[in-house]
Scaffold this active site. Sequence first.
Site, PDB file in Angstrom:
ATOM      1  N   VAL A  28       1.336  28.549  47.259  1.00 26.97           N
ATOM      2  CA  VAL A  28       0.457  27.634  48.898  1.00 26.97           C
ATOM      3  C   VAL A  28      -0.378  28.006  49.535  1.00 26.97           C
ATOM      4  O   VAL A  28      -1.448  29.025  49.273  1.00 26.97           O
ATOM      5  CB  VAL A  28       1.374  28.406  50.308  1.00 26.97           C
ATOM      6  CG1 VAL A  28       1.236  28.072  51.206  1.00 26.97           C
ATOM      7  CG2 VAL A  28       2.906  28.780  49.203  1.00 26.97           C
ATOM      8  N   CYS A  29      -1.390  26.916  49.354  1.00 29.50           N
ATOM      9  CA  CYS A  29      -2.334  26.801  49.962  1.00 29.50           C
ATOM     10  C   CYS A  29      -3.172  26.993  49.102  1.00 29.50           C
ATOM     11  O   CYS A  29      -3.440  26.450  47.351  1.00 29.50           O
ATOM     12  CB  CYS A  29      -2.871  27.750  51.400  1.00 29.50           C
ATOM     13  SG  CYS A  29      -4.064  27.758  52.411  1.00 29.50           S
ATOM     14  N   THR A  30      -4.036  28.167  49.371  1.00 33.25           N
ATOM     15  CA  THR A  30      -4.868  28.344  47.922  1.00 33.25           C
ATOM     16  C   THR A  30      -5.032  29.418  46.945  1.00 33.25           C
ATOM     17  O   THR A  30      -5.648  30.227  46.151  1.00 33.25           O
ATOM     18  CB  THR A  30      -7.188  29.506  48.847  1.00 33.25           C
ATOM     19  OG1 THR A  30      -6.512  29.950  49.240  1.00 33.25           O
ATOM     20  CG2 THR A  30      -6.985  27.722  49.345  1.00 33.25           C
ATOM     21  N   GLY A  31      -3.361  29.935  47.290  1.00 38.09           N
ATOM     22  CA  GLY A  31      -2.813  30.569  46.188  1.00 38.09           C
ATOM     23  C   GLY A  31      -2.620  29.892  44.884  1.00 38.09           C
ATOM     24  O   GLY A  31      -2.774  29.835  43.436  1.00 38.09           O
TER      25      GLY A  31
ATOM     26  N   THR B 252      -3.620  22.029  46.974  1.00 35.72           N
ATOM     27  CA  THR B 252      -3.795  23.262  47.057  1.00 35.72           C
ATOM     28  C   THR B 252      -4.464  22.594  48.867  1.00 35.72           C
ATOM     29  O   THR B 252      -4.764  22.125  49.231  1.00 35.72           O
ATOM     30  CB  THR B 252      -4.640  23.996  46.711  1.00 35.72           C
ATOM     31  OG1 THR B 252      -5.451  25.396  47.583  1.00 35.72           O
ATOM     32  CG2 THR B 252      -6.474  23.076  46.533  1.00 35.72           C
TER      33      THR B 252
END
Length: 228
Positions: free
Chosen positions: A98-101, A118
């Site tokens: 999720v996102c910058t994961g 991302t």
Amino acid sequence: MKTGILIFNEIDQLDCTGPFEVLSRVPEMTIEFIGHSKESVRDMKGLQLLPTLTYQDVSSLDILVIPGGYGQYALMSHEPTIQFLQTICPTTKFLMTVCTGTLLAGVAGLLEGYKATTHWTSHHLLKYLGITPIKERYVVDRNVVSTAGVTGGIDGALILASLVSSPEVAQQIQLYMEYDPRPPFDAGYPTKASKPVLDTVTKNAKPITDKREEACKNFAKLRGLPCD
């Protein structure tokens, strides 16, 4: 089925709690919050989250969720976290970022050769990690579901729910959540936001984006990937 959600200091809590809200409603699903230790962590704005398991407690998972947030930058060079991800990921049926994961999964070497997305502020960094960047709300490539920033985790989790259970179950979860977004402003993506809004958000994110870029370029150099 068992889902593990990585949590850490300065996580963006909706990256974690959005997927939790969805996946916790999948029949016969259990969810654990996994931390480096059992100490509570605080999200970017101070919300406390409590790990239920440490890295050492986890031997296998059906689903691993890697959220983002400013704190993922520190984990990009945190060897115990990288080792945990590299060890546990081969045991999972699905990986969700999720996102910058996605960047954290990338520097752990989990996404080379994959298509992924991302947060828009970091989208240009995916190429340094051997990832094919796709500008979509969510991307499914084999057993990996990646999502755009923050709220995208809800969309990705619904897709994942449909894959591990059924589209009907995913729709039941969506209806129960009354997930029918109608935002009051049409500024949720760079191409939609006004220039002043875009400039402000970009400027505010620049310090962490620059740090992430350095970490991604260092990874590229180590792997012999293009870094310019």
